[in-house]
Design a protein around this motif. Sequence first.
Motif, mmCIF file in Angstrom:
data_model
loop_
_atom_site.group_PDB
_atom_site.id
_atom_site.type_symbol
_atom_site.label_atom_id
_atom_site.label_comp_id
_atom_site.label_asym_id
_atom_site.label_seq_id
_atom_site.Cartn_x
_atom_site.Cartn_y
_atom_site.Cartn_z
ATOM 1 N N GLY A 165 96.553 41.932 6.488
ATOM 2 C CA GLY A 165 96.545 41.650 7.910
ATOM 3 C C GLY A 165 96.055 40.283 8.307
ATOM 4 N N LEU A 166 95.636 39.446 7.349
ATOM 5 C CA LEU A 166 95.107 38.120 7.675
ATOM 6 C C LEU A 166 95.401 37.170 6.526
ATOM 7 C CD1 LEU A 166 93.416 36.660 9.897
ATOM 8 C CD2 LEU A 166 91.411 37.071 8.459
ATOM 9 N N GLY A 189 97.805 36.311 11.495
ATOM 10 C CA GLY A 189 97.408 37.705 11.615
ATOM 11 C C GLY A 189 98.545 38.506 12.204
ATOM 12 N N ASN A 190 98.533 39.806 11.953
ATOM 13 C CA ASN A 190 99.638 40.616 12.449
ATOM 14 C C ASN A 190 99.140 41.827 13.220
ATOM 15 O OD1 ASN A 190 98.961 41.813 9.722
ATOM 16 N ND2 ASN A 190 100.516 43.292 10.407
ATOM 17 N N LEU A 191 99.941 42.209 14.191
ATOM 18 C CA LEU A 191 99.777 43.441 14.947
ATOM 19 C C LEU A 191 101.042 44.252 14.713
ATOM 20 C CD1 LEU A 191 98.417 41.877 18.265
ATOM 21 C CD2 LEU A 191 97.074 43.038 16.494
ATOM 22 N N ALA A 264 105.087 32.716 16.384
ATOM 23 C CA ALA A 264 105.098 34.173 16.381
ATOM 24 C C ALA A 264 106.420 34.650 15.807
ATOM 25 C CB ALA A 264 104.894 34.723 17.794
ATOM 26 N N SER A 265 106.350 35.730 15.027
ATOM 27 C CA SER A 265 107.552 36.290 14.416
ATOM 28 C C SER A 265 107.502 37.813 14.439
ATOM 29 C CB SER A 265 107.699 35.834 12.955
ATOM 30 O OG SER A 265 107.910 34.452 12.859
ATOM 31 N N ILE A 266 108.680 38.401 14.500
ATOM 32 C CA ILE A 266 108.849 39.828 14.245
ATOM 33 C C ILE A 266 109.382 39.952 12.825
ATOM 34 C CG2 ILE A 266 110.016 41.955 14.922
ATOM 35 C CD1 ILE A 266 108.054 41.002 16.984
#
Length: 704
Positions: A165-166, A189-191, A264-266
Motif C-alpha cells: 500500500g505504500l 499510496g493506494n486506496l 493518479a491512476s486506476i
Amino acid sequence: MRRFNPSSLMFAVSVIALTGAGAQAQSEPEDVIRVTSAPLETRADEVVGSVDVVGSDELVRNLNGNLADTLENLPGVTSTYFGPASGRPIVRGLGADRVRVLINGLGGLDASSSSPDHAVTAEVIGAEQVEVLRGPAAIAYGGGAIGGVVNVMDGRIPTALPEDGLDGFVYGGTTSVNDGTQVAGRVLGNLGALVLQGDYQRREADNFEIPGYAESAALRELEHGDEHEEEDHDEHEEHGDEEELAYGEVENSGYTFETGSVGASIVGEWGFVGLGYKQTDASYGLPGHSHAHEEDHEEDHEDEDHEDHEEEEGHAHGEEDVRLELDQKRVDLRGAFEREGFFNRIRWSFAHADYVHTEFEGDEIGTVFDKEGVEGRLEVRHQHGGPRQGAIGAQMLTQEFNSAGAEAYLEPVVTQDWGLFVAERWDFDRWGIEGGLRYDTRNLDGLRAERDFDTVSGSVSLFARPADGWFTGITLSHTERAPTDAEVFSNGAHVATRAFEVGNLDLGTETAWSGEATLRREAGRFSAEATAFYADYDGFIGLFPTGEEEDGLDVFEYRQEDAALYGFEAKFETELGRVAMFDLSAEATADYVRGELDNGGDLPRIPPLSGTLALIADHRLVSLRAEGRFVAEQDEVASFETSTEGFALFNADARITPFDEHDVAFIVGVRNITDEEARLHTSFLKDQVPLPGRSYRAAVSVRF
C-alpha cells in the motif's frame, strides 16, 4: 496562422483507448528486461540493433547532473554540453531533431532541440529506467529519429499497485566541484484500485571549478597571441590586466532546477489509466555567453561611477552575463490495456505542455521563447499465434513556437505532424525477420510561407541464433526526414551558436539509406556486443558558412549536401573471479563515428573515437568501481572548426548497502581524479567551457 484545440484531440484519443477496458491481463514473462520504447516490447537481448536499458539503481550511481552527462559512458552517446545545466544527448554524431528525447514515449515539448543552450526538461533522479535506441531500432518514431531515441520512463504516472500500500524513495546528494546539492523524493499510496503519487526534486549548484583557464590554449593563442601558461597566472593576476581571463572556475555556470508533480491512476488486472501534472522551473547561467551593449558602453564611459561599478561586477567592456529562466507546465494522460485475443494490448499516451523561457541580459529581458504543444501516441499490439506478432499505431504532434526580443531569430511557426506506423516480427527460433514502416506528414505554417512534407521510412531486418548464446542481425533501412521550423524559417542572430542563421524556404526532404550489423554473445561469465553501421544521406540538412558577416557574426545558412556517416559501437563484460570477499568483474566500451560530405569536407562537431574501461568489485553489502574514460583527439573537422585535444578521465565510487534488502544505499565517489582539462568536441563552447575538474560526491538513496 492556424491554432489548435488540444481538448478535443485529447478526448478523441481517450475514447479510442478506453474501448479496450475490461479485458483480462496477459501474464508477462519474469526476470527479463524489455524495451518498452519498442512497439513490440522486445527483450533487450533480442532487439535487432543497438539498445541500452539503464535501470534506476545505475542511474542513481552514475548521476552527473543532467540527462546527457549521466549517460556519457554509454557507447555512441555524448552531449551537446552548453555547460552543466544544458546538455542534450548526441547519438552516433547526430543531435537536435535527429535524436528524439522522450518522456514516457512522448517528446519533452520543450525547446531543447532548437538550440544547444536550451535545457532538457527530463530529469534523471527518480526515473524508473532510461532506454537508448540507436539507428533502425528507433524506426517506429519516424525519420526524425534517425540518430536514435532516448526515452526517460519517469514513473510520475503510477502503472502498478504499490507493495503493502505504500512505495517511494528519498534521495539526497552533494558535489564538491560546484558546491552542488540534489534532493528528491516520491511517495505512492493506494486506496483500492486508485493509486496516488507525488514527488519533488531540486538540484542546484554554483559556478564549477576547472583545473586552468576556461578558454582553450588554441583560443588564447588566436585571440591574445599568448598561451597564458598556468605558471604565469599569479603574475598575470598581480599586474591587473584589463582583460583578465577566467581561471580556476567557469563564470556564470550556476543553476537551479526544481520539479514537482502529482499523479493518479486506476490500476487493475486489465492494465491502468492515469493522469499526471508536472511543473518545471529552472534558472541557469549561460557560460561563455555574454552580450556587449556597444551604445550603452559609449555612454557609460562618460559616467565614472557606473564604470567602477561595472568592473566590480566583473563585466568588463560593457558585457552582461546572460541567464535563462525556464517554466513548463505539463499534463500527461497514459493508459495500457491487456487482453487475450488477436489485439492483445492497447497502449496510449497524451501530453499537453505550456513552455516559456526568458533570457535575461543582466537585469533586462533579452529574448522570450514561448511554446505550446500537444502530442499523442496510440499503439495496438496484435498476435497471430505461432511465431508472428506485430503492432500498428498512430502519432500526432501540434506545437506553436513564438519568440520575441533581441535574439528572436525564428519567426512564429506552427508545426503539425501526423504519423502512422506498423511493425511486424516473425521469430522461428533459430532465425527470424522483422520489418517496420512509417508514413508521416508535416505542415510548417510560418509568416512568410507554408510548407507541406510527406515522408516514408522503413526497415527490414534478418536475425539468427546460430548457436546457444549467439545472436546476429542485419538491417537495411530507408529513412526520410522533413525539415524543422528552425531549418526553414530562421533569419537572425543566434548568439548561442555564434552565428547569424538563415533558413531556407526551399529545403526538401532529407533521405538516407543505411545498413547495420549486430553481433551478441552470452556465455556464462562474459557477454559482448558489437554493432557496425553506415548511412548514406541524400540532401543532408546542415548549417554551412556563406563567408559573409551580419551583426558582427558569421552568416550560416541551412542547405542540403550529400553526406555519409559510419562507425561502430562495442561493449564487453566479464567476470574475473573472486579475490578475498569480492567478486571481480570488468567492463569495456568503445565507439567511433565518422561524418563526411561528398564534396570532401567533414561534418562539424562529430565526436572522436572514445572508450571506457572499468573494474568492479562486489561484496554482499559493498560495490566498488574504478573506471577510465578515454577520448581521442579530433582533427577531422569542418573548415570553420578548430581541432580538439584528446583526454583521459578517471573516476571511482563505492556503493554501500548496509541492509540485505538493499533499500538504503550510500554512495561516495570522485570524478576526474587527476583534475584533467577536458573539452567535448560536440560542444559549441568547447573552446570556452571545459568539463568540470576534480569533484567529490556523497549521496544517500532510500527506497521504501
